[in-house]
Write an enzyme that holds these catalytic residues in place. Structure first.
Site, short mmCIF file in Angstrom:
data_model
loop_
_atom_site.label_atom_id
_atom_site.label_comp_id
_atom_site.label_asym_id
_atom_site.label_seq_id
_atom_site.Cartn_x
_atom_site.Cartn_y
_atom_site.Cartn_z
CG HIS A 63 -1.88 -1.20 1.16
ND1 HIS A 63 -3.08 -1.16 0.50
CD2 HIS A 63 -1.75 -2.46 1.67
CE1 HIS A 63 -3.69 -2.34 0.60
NE2 HIS A 63 -2.89 -3.15 1.30
N GLY A 68 -5.57 1.52 5.10
CA GLY A 68 -6.30 1.61 6.36
C GLY A 68 -7.55 2.46 6.26
N GLY A 69 -7.91 3.05 7.39
CA GLY A 69 -9.12 3.86 7.46
C GLY A 69 -10.30 3.17 8.11
CG HIS A 195 -8.72 -8.96 0.61
ND1 HIS A 195 -7.86 -8.47 1.58
CD2 HIS A 195 -9.85 -9.33 1.28
CE1 HIS A 195 -8.45 -8.55 2.76
NE2 HIS A 195 -9.65 -9.07 2.60
NE ARG A 227 -7.77 -13.20 5.30
CZ ARG A 227 -7.44 -11.95 5.64
NH1 ARG A 227 -7.46 -11.59 6.91
NH2 ARG A 227 -7.07 -11.08 4.72
CG ASP A 282 -1.50 -6.58 3.25
OD1 ASP A 282 -1.69 -5.59 2.50
OD2 ASP A 282 -2.38 -7.07 3.97
CB SER A 286 -4.83 -0.69 8.35
OG SER A 286 -5.84 -1.35 7.60
#
Length: 387
Positions: A63, A68-69, A195, A227, A282, A286
């Site tokens: 990124h 994020g956010g 993703h 994951r 990654d 975030s």
């Protein structure tokens, strides 16, 4: 400027017998033994004294303009700085957007990619973000791929995640077909970088697309496959069917068996660690933490340094062969993404090189022939870094 690197143990990423590499300008000019700089040129000779020389690392999921956010405006992560990448051995980066394509944009992403390129490394981007339909620069994804040099695919498109746009199969089919044709027109891979969240559907939609269309499995590049245990098994099936899978480094809160070092070891033991497996960081995104109700309970920032850290750990403590481990962040990535003259130490290729010390830590870095890091100190820094 000519630079002669002498007496290296060269992993191209496969081990080769030659020991010297001559860099002329931005490219590798000669690989051999007992090379010498000709008298008529001005150059530098660097004796590596038997240290390992590898291709520069390719991080295909960063990124770069921030991410994020999910916890509000204050949780947006900052733009990445040049030396964060080069100190980690990364000489080629692929930038992407994530959850936030409202305060972040594709023009912003492209501009940051150009900035990092100006500062010395190689950059590419994915067009789009989590959402479908994708946000693009030109009216269509096809046009982005065909006409904008730095756009090499679509991504990161979120599926099986509560933060995704919950795309339907028909939307994903259309996206994949646009990526395929746009990639063909632009001479690019045109991958759809997916993703994967923790949702129960996993790769189900992608399997259905493959069953009912002519789109090849190689058009998809699912990431975050490590994951969950369920995703790992689905990823192995995807790999065995001829697809690409991408593992995410730096997942220190995952069970040990799902972290990159252990997964690479498991894949090697099962004779599955091949050229279609990649690892990405990654980085700079975030790192949200959610409870079982989907409520955000914590936030961190991803680091690009975990890319080589985790791959190195696979070699040091899990017995993965150095050649195979290196391939996941060099030649494999270049192959999957059709990055020309990248990912290998080969005559005519870009002089993107990393020297590893005795403990396999990054010591020196060249990007396109420019000496970026020397003895673990950045020689060249980004525009707004402290000099």
């Amino acid at each position: 400027m000519w630079q002669l690197l002498k007496n290296a143990k060269i992993y191209s990423p496969k081990y080769i017998e030659e020991t010297d590499v001559l860099i002329v300008g931005s490219s590798i000019a000669v690989i051999g033994r007992n090379l010498h700089l000709p008298d008529f040129v001005k150059g530098e000779e660097i004796d590596l004294n038997g240290l390992i020389l590898t291709p520069g690392f390719i991080d295909a999921h960063v990124h770069i303009c921030g991410g994020g956010g999910e916890a509000g405006p204050a949780s947006r992560t900052p733009e990445i700085q040049l030396s964060q990448l080069t100190l980690s051995g990364t000489t080629t980066v692929v930038g992407c957007l994530g959850t936030d394509s409202v305060s972040r944009s594709i023009p912003e992403l492209l501009t940051k990619a150009y900035a990092l390129e100006d500062e010395g490394i190689s950059t590419f981007i994915y067009s789009g973000a989590y959402q479908v339909p994708v946000r693009t620069l030109l009216p269509t994804l096809q046009q982005d791929l065909a006409l904008i040099e730095k756009v090499i695919g679509a991504g990161e498109i979120a599926i099986s995640d509560h933060r995704s746009a919950q795309p339907q199969i028909a939307e994903l089919e259309r996206l994949a077909s646009e990526a395929r044709v746009g990639g063909m027109l632009g001479g690019k891979a045109g991958v759809v970088h997916l993703h994967l969240g923790e949702g129960k559907r996993g790769l189900d939609y992608i399997w259905k697309i493959l069953e009912q269309t002519e789109i090849p499995i190689t058009q998809f590049m699912p990431t975050h496959i490590n994951r969950t245990h369920s995703l790992i098994e689905q990823g192995i099936q995807f790999l065995q069917a001829g697809g690409h899978i991408d593992l995410t480094a730096g997942c220190d809160d995952f069970p040990a068996e799902l972290q990159v070092p252990a997964v690479l070891s498991m894949l090697e033991q099962r004779d599955l660690l091949n050229e279609r497996i990649t690892v990405t960081s990654d980085g700079n995104g975030s790192m949200p933490e959610y409870n079982e109700e989907g409520v955000l309970v914590g936030m961190g920032v991803g680091s690009v340094e975990v890319l080589w850290r985790d791959v190195r750990e696979a070699v040091h403590h899990h017995g993965v062969a150095l050649e195979k481990a290196l391939s996941t962040i060099t030649s494999n990535v270049a192959g999957v993404l059709s990055l020309k003259n990248k990912g290998m130490i080969r005559v005519g290729y870009d002089a993107d090189l990393v020297v590893l010390d005795e403990s396999l830590q990054v010591r020196d870095v060249w990007a396109k022939g420019n000496y970026m890091v020397r003895n673990k100190k950045p020689i060249l820094k980004g525009t707004y870094e402290k000099k």
